[in-house]
Design a protein around this motif. Structure first.
Motif, short mmCIF file in Angstrom:
data_model
loop_
_atom_site.label_atom_id
_atom_site.label_comp_id
_atom_site.label_asym_id
_atom_site.label_seq_id
_atom_site.Cartn_x
_atom_site.Cartn_y
_atom_site.Cartn_z
N PHE A 79 0.97 -1.28 0.16
CA PHE A 79 0.05 -0.19 0.10
C PHE A 79 0.89 1.17 -0.07
O PHE A 79 2.16 1.25 0.33
CB PHE A 79 -1.07 -0.09 1.29
CG PHE A 79 -1.75 -1.33 1.20
CD1 PHE A 79 -2.86 -1.41 0.63
CD2 PHE A 79 -1.18 -2.30 1.99
CE1 PHE A 79 -3.86 -2.32 0.49
CE2 PHE A 79 -2.32 -3.51 2.00
CZ PHE A 79 -3.43 -3.43 1.19
N PRO A 80 0.38 2.44 -0.42
CA PRO A 80 -1.06 2.66 -0.95
C PRO A 80 -1.17 2.07 -2.38
O PRO A 80 -0.22 1.83 -3.20
CB PRO A 80 -1.11 4.17 -1.10
CG PRO A 80 0.14 4.61 -0.99
CD PRO A 80 1.26 3.73 -0.31
N VAL A 81 -2.54 1.78 -2.60
CA VAL A 81 -2.85 1.08 -3.86
C VAL A 81 -3.44 2.28 -4.94
O VAL A 81 -3.90 3.09 -4.26
CB VAL A 81 -3.90 0.19 -3.88
CG1 VAL A 81 -4.32 -0.18 -5.13
CG2 VAL A 81 -3.27 -1.15 -2.98
N ASP A 82 -2.75 2.27 -6.04
CA ASP A 82 -3.31 3.47 -7.15
C ASP A 82 -4.71 2.67 -7.53
O ASP A 82 -4.90 1.69 -8.27
CB ASP A 82 -2.18 3.38 -8.48
CG ASP A 82 -2.72 4.48 -9.27
OD1 ASP A 82 -3.92 4.89 -9.15
OD2 ASP A 82 -1.86 4.73 -10.25
N LEU A 83 -5.65 3.62 -7.24
CA LEU A 83 -7.18 3.22 -7.34
C LEU A 83 -7.44 3.14 -8.90
O LEU A 83 -8.35 2.49 -9.49
CB LEU A 83 -8.26 4.19 -6.81
CG LEU A 83 -9.20 3.22 -6.28
CD1 LEU A 83 -9.08 2.10 -5.56
CD2 LEU A 83 -10.17 4.54 -5.60
N ASN A 84 -6.64 3.83 -9.67
CA ASN A 84 -6.97 3.99 -11.11
C ASN A 84 -6.23 2.90 -11.99
O ASN A 84 -6.38 2.77 -12.93
CB ASN A 84 -6.45 5.49 -11.80
CG ASN A 84 -7.54 6.51 -11.47
OD1 ASN A 84 -8.75 6.47 -11.90
ND2 ASN A 84 -7.25 7.31 -10.50
N ARG A 85 -5.21 2.19 -11.41
CA ARG A 85 -4.33 1.30 -12.19
C ARG A 85 -4.28 -0.19 -11.53
O ARG A 85 -4.01 -1.11 -12.19
CB ARG A 85 -2.95 1.75 -12.29
CG ARG A 85 -2.81 3.05 -13.00
CD ARG A 85 -1.29 3.64 -12.77
NE ARG A 85 -1.13 4.89 -13.59
CZ ARG A 85 -0.74 5.10 -14.94
NH1 ARG A 85 -0.66 3.86 -15.49
NH2 ARG A 85 -0.52 6.09 -15.45
N ALA A 86 -4.75 -0.42 -10.12
CA ALA A 86 -4.40 -1.57 -9.74
C ALA A 86 -5.41 -2.66 -10.35
O ALA A 86 -6.78 -2.19 -10.58
CB ALA A 86 -4.67 -1.42 -8.15
#
Length: 452
Positions: A336-343
């Protein structure tokens, strides 16, 4: 003994069995004017247990007499609990009467073992057969399969029941041998295997009939095979009656799901019983432990987690302070943190606070535009928890995610108190009281809870 007193005893004796969900059955009703009952659940009155569980099935034992002496069972042979036995006619009449009064949506029937497993199983099956064939009952029926019953009886039970279940009882063979020496773990798994084979055979027969009907030039009507336990099979494990860790319990669950295609494994926190053996714990297992096991079970089945990675403590126990997904995230800060647009979807499912529905909505939205903080806040989910583990064009999580997530932990007092003994609702307003642990609060009766 009066019927009312029998039902009071046998309904109370059935309260320890948790595996009675009615999910998975096919839609069935009596709108064509034939028979009565429905599996749809519409218009059904429900009663709720103190822990929030919904009670909508008539949950009974055929009898609480038993030839076995399992140490953890209140109905064991050596117990001095009040005994009762219902006839097949009494169970059938009571089920129909309660359904017509809109108090239940189906029947959950189990039994202590009398004479021998085959005799007991025959009695249980006869109840379901009469309901289905003589009274055209279309409501939900869940039958407990008696361990060591013959293969023919197990196959027959599936013709009348929506779901079959056999309790594995304890996580390990060693514990079962120590606490229930008359039960055979191999025999229990053999019965599970028989049900799985019957389910597989029925599914194959359905597919073959469908293919024949779809063949070009086929004029004759090809009947579908008779339904066999359309809601599958389930089992239950007692939690806290032995020294098994949560890792042991979850490993056993994974094996059962994989080998026998179970719909559900249910976990039942151990509750002390009257005149208990010295081999059993003196204290009840925390209900929070049961709850955490259900959460971990859900994560394994629908979120792609492995049972070994969910248990982060060296003792092999799930945290009582936080849910397993949050505990895993805090133990793996490198993820983390996770890229919400790419994960990828698999990683998004591991973000605390994001469920399957939320992840699918986010994936659909990011196909057409870039996600921002407002998209997370609009989700009907724990947005504060999600934002601690993801980054977006207009959001960066706090540097100390551990401190932020610490506020989501449960206080120690929330799980330190012993779990209350489960209380089964009375089925009559004036039912004679059945002995229970002092200090428990009985539920309102089903008749009082009904909406007329």
């Amino acid at each position: 003994m009066q019927l009312q007193r029998k039902i009071a005893i046998l309904a109370d004796a059935a309260k320890y069995d948790a595996s009675c969900a009615s999910s998975g059955a096919g839609g069935r009703d009596s709108s064509d004017g034939v028979g009565l009952g429905s599996t749809e659940g519409m218009g059904i009155c429900h009663s709720y247990a103190p822990d929030g569980r919904c009670i909508s099935l008539l949950k009974l034992l055929l009898t609480n007499w038993c030839i076995y002496d399992c140490l953890y069972c209140v109905n064991r042979e050596s117990s001095n609990t009040p005994r009762a036995r219902l006839s097949v006619d009494e169970v059938v009449a009571t089920t129909l009467d309660f359904y017509k009064r809109n108090l239940i949506e189906g029947l959950f029937l189990s039994s202590g073992i009398i004479r021998n497993p085959d005799y007991t199983m025959e009695q249980v099956i006869e109840v379901a057969r009469r309901l289905r064939q003589e009274h055209h009952f279309r409501g939900y029926i869940h039958l407990k399969t008696i361990p060591d019953a013959s293969a023919d009886l197990v196959a027959r039970a599936g013709l009348f029941a929506d779901r079959l279940s056999i309790n594995i009882e304890l996580p390990t063979v060693q514990s079962l041998h120590a606490l229930a020496p008359e039960k055979d773990a191999t025999g229990i798994k053999r019965s599970m295997a028989r049900i799985r084979l019957a389910l597989d055979d029925h599914q194959e027969a359905k597919q073959q009939a469908s293919q024949v009907r779809a063949a070009p030039g086929r004029a004759a009507k090809v009947p579908s095979p008779a339904p066999f336990a359309p809601a599958g099979q389930s089992t239950q494990m007692i939690v806290g009656a032995d020294a098994s860790s949560d890792r042991d319990i979850l490993s056993t669950s994974v094996s059962l799901y994989r080998n026998y295609a179970l719909r559900r494994v249910y976990y039942s926190a151990f509750s002390p019983i009257p005149h208990a053996s010295a081999h059993l714990p003196a204290q009840a297992a925390p209900l929070m432990r049961e709850h955490r096991l259900y959460q971990a079970d859900w994560l394994m089945r629908f979120y792609g987690f492995d049972e070994q990675e969910l248990v982060t403590s060296q003792q092999g126990m799930l945290s009582l302070d936080m849910d397993p997904k949050l505990a895993w995230a805090l133990a793996h800060p490198e993820q983390f943190p996770v890229d919400l647009n790419r994960a990828p979807r698999e990683m998004l499912l591991r973000v605390p606070g994001l469920g399957v529905t939320s992840v699918d909505r986010l994936l659909a939205a990011r196909r057409v535009r870039q996600l921002r903080r407002a998209d997370v806040e609009r989700l009907r989910t724990a947005s504060r928890r999600v934002l601690a583990f993801v980054h977006l064009p207009d959001h960066r999580p706090a540097q100390d995610a551990q401190a932020l997530a610490a506020g989501l932990r449960r206080p120690a007092s929330a799980h330190s108190a012993p779990a209350p003994t489960p209380v089964q609702p009375s089925l009559f307003d004036d039912a004679p009281p059945v002995a229970s642990t002092p200090g428990t609060t009985p539920l309102p009766t089903l008749l009082q809870a009904a909406t007329w």
